[in-house]
Design a protein around this motif. Structure first.
Motif, mmCIF file in Angstrom:
data_model
loop_
_atom_site.group_PDB
_atom_site.id
_atom_site.type_symbol
_atom_site.label_atom_id
_atom_site.label_comp_id
_atom_site.label_asym_id
_atom_site.label_seq_id
_atom_site.Cartn_x
_atom_site.Cartn_y
_atom_site.Cartn_z
ATOM 1 N N PRO A 254 0.820 -1.222 0.000
ATOM 2 C CA PRO A 254 0.000 0.000 0.000
ATOM 3 C C PRO A 254 0.850 1.268 0.000
ATOM 4 C CG PRO A 254 -0.145 -1.153 2.102
ATOM 5 C CD PRO A 254 0.611 -2.051 1.185
ATOM 6 N N MET A 255 2.141 1.128 0.294
ATOM 7 C CA MET A 255 3.051 2.281 0.227
ATOM 8 C C MET A 255 4.206 1.858 -0.675
ATOM 9 S SD MET A 255 6.105 3.581 1.193
ATOM 10 C CE MET A 255 6.668 2.301 2.310
ATOM 11 N N PHE A 256 4.552 2.673 -1.622
ATOM 12 C CA PHE A 256 5.728 2.373 -2.431
ATOM 13 C C PHE A 256 6.362 3.680 -2.913
ATOM 14 C CE2 PHE A 256 3.585 2.790 -6.622
ATOM 15 C CZ PHE A 256 2.252 2.681 -6.238
ATOM 16 N N HIS A 257 7.343 3.607 -3.779
ATOM 17 C CA HIS A 257 8.101 4.807 -4.145
ATOM 18 C C HIS A 257 8.124 4.993 -5.649
ATOM 19 C CE1 HIS A 257 9.521 3.467 -0.226
ATOM 20 N NE2 HIS A 257 9.755 4.743 0.029
ATOM 21 N N GLN A 258 8.000 6.232 -6.061
ATOM 22 C CA GLN A 258 8.076 6.526 -7.488
ATOM 23 C C GLN A 258 9.149 7.572 -7.761
ATOM 24 O OE1 GLN A 258 4.208 7.793 -8.915
ATOM 25 N NE2 GLN A 258 3.637 5.681 -9.391
ATOM 26 N N ILE A 259 9.596 7.574 -8.999
ATOM 27 C CA ILE A 259 10.432 8.678 -9.467
ATOM 28 C C ILE A 259 9.826 9.187 -10.752
ATOM 29 C CG2 ILE A 259 12.720 9.358 -10.250
ATOM 30 C CD1 ILE A 259 13.728 7.223 -8.316
ATOM 31 N N GLU A 260 9.529 10.453 -10.719
ATOM 32 C CA GLU A 260 8.845 11.122 -11.801
ATOM 33 C C GLU A 260 9.851 12.002 -12.511
ATOM 34 O OE1 GLU A 260 5.413 10.847 -11.565
ATOM 35 O OE2 GLU A 260 4.856 12.261 -13.142
ATOM 36 N N GLY A 261 9.620 12.266 -13.772
ATOM 37 C CA GLY A 261 10.490 13.222 -14.461
ATOM 38 C C GLY A 261 9.638 14.148 -15.310
ATOM 39 N N LEU A 262 10.144 15.351 -15.513
ATOM 40 C CA LEU A 262 9.422 16.312 -16.345
ATOM 41 C C LEU A 262 10.430 17.232 -17.031
ATOM 42 C CD1 LEU A 262 6.678 17.774 -17.123
ATOM 43 C CD2 LEU A 262 7.096 19.239 -15.140
ATOM 44 N N ALA A 263 10.278 17.367 -18.352
ATOM 45 C CA ALA A 263 11.108 18.324 -19.095
ATOM 46 C C ALA A 263 10.169 19.170 -19.932
ATOM 47 C CB ALA A 263 12.098 17.585 -20.000
ATOM 48 N N VAL A 264 10.190 20.474 -19.729
ATOM 49 C CA VAL A 264 9.350 21.383 -20.527
ATOM 50 C C VAL A 264 10.228 22.517 -21.043
ATOM 51 C CG1 VAL A 264 7.300 22.860 -20.577
ATOM 52 C CG2 VAL A 264 7.363 20.899 -19.025
ATOM 53 N N ASP A 265 10.102 22.780 -22.331
ATOM 54 C CA ASP A 265 10.955 23.803 -22.952
ATOM 55 C C ASP A 265 10.305 24.123 -24.305
ATOM 56 O OD1 ASP A 265 13.115 25.444 -23.572
ATOM 57 O OD2 ASP A 265 14.581 23.991 -22.869
ATOM 58 N N THR A 266 11.012 24.863 -25.159
ATOM 59 C CA THR A 266 10.468 25.029 -26.511
ATOM 60 C C THR A 266 10.972 23.876 -27.374
ATOM 61 O OG1 THR A 266 12.353 26.466 -26.916
ATOM 62 C CG2 THR A 266 10.256 27.548 -26.460
ATOM 63 N N ASN A 267 10.131 23.426 -28.275
ATOM 64 C CA ASN A 267 10.526 22.388 -29.246
ATOM 65 C C ASN A 267 10.993 21.063 -28.665
ATOM 66 O OD1 ASN A 267 10.035 24.104 -31.439
ATOM 67 N ND2 ASN A 267 12.000 25.122 -31.041
ATOM 68 N N ILE A 268 10.418 20.648 -27.564
ATOM 69 C CA ILE A 268 10.758 19.304 -27.074
ATOM 70 C C ILE A 268 9.853 18.306 -27.794
ATOM 71 C CG2 ILE A 268 10.642 17.781 -25.073
ATOM 72 C CD1 ILE A 268 12.124 19.656 -23.562
ATOM 73 N N THR A 269 10.442 17.230 -28.272
ATOM 74 C CA THR A 269 9.680 16.271 -29.073
ATOM 75 C C THR A 269 9.727 14.878 -28.448
ATOM 76 O OG1 THR A 269 11.562 15.540 -30.371
ATOM 77 C CG2 THR A 269 10.402 17.510 -31.154
ATOM 78 N N PHE A 270 8.962 13.980 -29.065
ATOM 79 C CA PHE A 270 8.965 12.591 -28.604
ATOM 80 C C PHE A 270 10.357 11.967 -28.772
ATOM 81 C CE2 PHE A 270 7.688 8.187 -28.199
ATOM 82 C CZ PHE A 270 6.638 8.247 -27.287
ATOM 83 N N CYS A 271 11.128 12.467 -29.766
ATOM 84 C CA CYS A 271 12.507 11.978 -29.942
ATOM 85 C C CYS A 271 13.342 12.263 -28.705
ATOM 86 C CB CYS A 271 13.182 12.664 -31.121
ATOM 87 S SG CYS A 271 12.600 12.067 -32.673
ATOM 88 N N ASP A 272 13.139 13.457 -28.117
ATOM 89 C CA ASP A 272 13.890 13.799 -26.902
ATOM 90 C C ASP A 272 13.534 12.832 -25.777
ATOM 91 O OD1 ASP A 272 15.169 16.159 -27.973
ATOM 92 O OD2 ASP A 272 13.194 17.108 -27.914
ATOM 93 N N LEU A 273 12.224 12.546 -25.682
ATOM 94 C CA LEU A 273 11.775 11.593 -24.662
ATOM 95 C C LEU A 273 12.476 10.248 -24.852
ATOM 96 C CD1 LEU A 273 8.048 10.811 -23.778
ATOM 97 C CD2 LEU A 273 9.681 9.028 -24.191
ATOM 98 N N LYS A 274 12.442 9.746 -26.093
ATOM 99 C CA LYS A 274 13.032 8.423 -26.341
ATOM 100 C C LYS A 274 14.530 8.425 -26.083
ATOM 101 C CE LYS A 274 11.299 5.718 -29.693
ATOM 102 N NZ LYS A 274 10.844 5.305 -31.053
ATOM 103 N N GLY A 275 15.194 9.458 -26.569
ATOM 104 C CA GLY A 275 16.650 9.517 -26.394
ATOM 105 C C GLY A 275 17.041 9.593 -24.926
ATOM 106 N N THR A 276 16.303 10.435 -24.183
ATOM 107 C CA THR A 276 16.626 10.611 -22.758
ATOM 108 C C THR A 276 16.414 9.310 -21.984
ATOM 109 O OG1 THR A 276 15.877 12.904 -22.926
ATOM 110 C CG2 THR A 276 16.091 11.987 -20.706
ATOM 111 N N LEU A 277 15.253 8.697 -22.213
ATOM 112 C CA LEU A 277 14.955 7.495 -21.435
ATOM 113 C C LEU A 277 15.829 6.316 -21.862
ATOM 114 C CD1 LEU A 277 11.089 7.768 -20.991
ATOM 115 C CD2 LEU A 277 12.888 8.295 -19.348
ATOM 116 N N ASP A 278 16.131 6.223 -23.132
ATOM 117 C CA ASP A 278 17.012 5.147 -23.592
ATOM 118 C C ASP A 278 18.388 5.278 -22.929
ATOM 119 O OD1 ASP A 278 17.365 2.894 -25.688
ATOM 120 O OD2 ASP A 278 19.131 4.180 -25.941
ATOM 121 N N HIS A 279 18.880 6.514 -22.898
ATOM 122 C CA HIS A 279 20.173 6.762 -22.241
ATOM 123 C C HIS A 279 20.104 6.379 -20.759
ATOM 124 C CE1 HIS A 279 23.747 8.851 -20.774
ATOM 125 N NE2 HIS A 279 22.961 9.345 -19.833
#
Ligand code: DAH
Length: 381
Positions: free
Chosen positions: A241-266
């Motif tokens: 009933p209790m656990f831990h998460q790690i969230e991430g958020l990047a907001v800027d101009t021109n951020i794309t799904f490619c940035d998401l994939k590249g960041t998470l893959d790395h």
């Protein structure tokens, strides 16, 4: 029976008098102890945290003392504490001692704590305290956070007791939206008189801190958010009933799904080794559009689904392990924090630290993380 008086005066004579009558009562009661039961009652009367005589002298004498008398009263109270403790814990003869030696660890400690000075061997080596170790879930969370810190992300935290607004509404879960059902929320009782958005609950994810951060900061934003979350899941080998998460958020101009994939893959290569691959499949979260689940190739069987001739259990023989949810921040979310969705774009992701720790360390029961057995925890030292 002796009761602790309030002090009307704090002169040395008044303090002497008050101490003397306390000590006389202590001696009298101590000598009346005949057996184990008497001793326990005696101990509780003088030393119980709640309302024992020691607590009372602290409250009635020390705390009430005028400023200029505090030092003197403090010293006397400390002396009295030492005397009372030594008297209560002194080894006793006859019935009490035998009863206690039969397995009462309090007594065993007491005779060590109050040795007579001529039997104290100061050449004996000291007692080495065992070193603590970082808890495996916290250690994993730190590792994940540091991968993102190295990419320039900073760390944000937020409250575990959240409002409906931050946990749901501002994340684009409107009231009564069925996506709320997926969150198995634990609500704080008796909130009905408040407007729905102000009602309190235990946050079900770390995503509310996305909103709290965007409310106070302008883009560009790159943050990770580690923290505790709660859900109404009965505990078993894979749920808590209790656990831990790690969230991430990047907001800027021109951020794309490619940035998401590249960041998470790395990030996955940093965490699980440079040979892991990542894969994305469509999913749904109200606060991201499009949304995806990310899988990593199984770093236990190398993606084959087999360990020798045995099936690989962690990946259920698929060669892939689902590791996190992610997506491009939904424009509706920007509306809640005053960002212009035409000007900015961004991605978000969230993962379970406990689950990742389970995979990394090959732990077969999540409960082991939380029931505090040192024999388990020591292995991570
Ligand atoms: N908050 C989601 C959950 O606990 C996980 C998640 C999914 C977080 C996608 C995100 C995201 O930031 O983009 O179910």
């Amino acid at each position: 029976m002796y009761t602790v008086p309030k002090l009307k005066s704090y002169t040395a004579t008044a303090l002497d008098k008050a101490s003397d009558s306390l000590l006389a009562a202590l001696e009298k009661e101590s000598s009346a102890v005949r057996n184990e039961e008497d001793w326990k009652a005696f101990r509780d009367r003088w030393m119980a945290r709640k309302n024992g005589v020691l607590t009372q002298i602290n409250d009635l004498w020390l705390k009430q003392a005028p400023k200029d008398a505090k030092r003197d009263v403090g010293q006397r109270v400390n002396q009295l504490k030492a005397t009372v403790t030594a008297t209560v814990e002194k080894p006793r003869s006859g019935a009490v001692a035998t009863a206690k030696r039969a397995g009462d660890s309090v007594t065993a400690r007491a005779s060590v704590a109050a040795p007579s000075l001529d039997s104290l061997d100061i050449t004996l080596p000291g007692i080495r305290r065992p070193l603590g170790a970082e808890h495996p879930v916290i250690k994993t969370a730190h590792e994940i956070v540091s991968v993102f810190r190295n990419l320039g992300y900073s760390v944000q935290e937020g409250p575990v007791i959240e409002t409906d607004y931050y946990n749901f509404e501002a994340l684009n879960f409107p009231p009564n939206h069925p996506a709320r059902d997926t969150q198995d929320t634990l609500f704080i009782a008796r909130q009905e008189s408040k407007p729905q958005r102000e009602r309190l609950l235990l946050r079900t994810h770390t995503s509310p801190v996305q909103i709290r951060t965007m409310e106070k900061m302008k883009p560009p934003i790159r943050i990770v958010i580690p923290g505790k979350v709660h859900r109404n899941d009965p505990p078993d080998a894979s749920h808590s009933p209790m656990f831990h998460q790690i969230e991430g958020l990047a907001v800027d101009t021109n951020i794309t799904f490619c940035d998401l994939k590249g960041t998470l893959d790395h990030a996955m290569k940093e965490l699980f080794g440079s040979s892991v691959k990542t894969s994305f499949r469509p999913s749904f979260f109200p606060f991201t559009e499009p949304s995806a689940e990310m899988l990593v190739s199984c770093f236990i069987c190398g993606g084959s689904g087999k360990r020798g001739s045995e099936p690989c259990r962690p990946c259920k023989q698929t060669g892939w392990i689902e590791i996190l949810g992610c997506g491009m921040v939904d424009p509706n979310v920007y509306g809640f924090v005053g960002y212009d969705p035409k000007k900015v774009s961004g991605f978000a992701f969230g993962m379970g630290a406990d689950r990742i720790a389970i995979l990394k360390y090959g732990v077969d029961d999540i409960q082991l993380f939380f029931n505090g057995d040192v024999r388990f925890l020591e292995q991570f030292g």
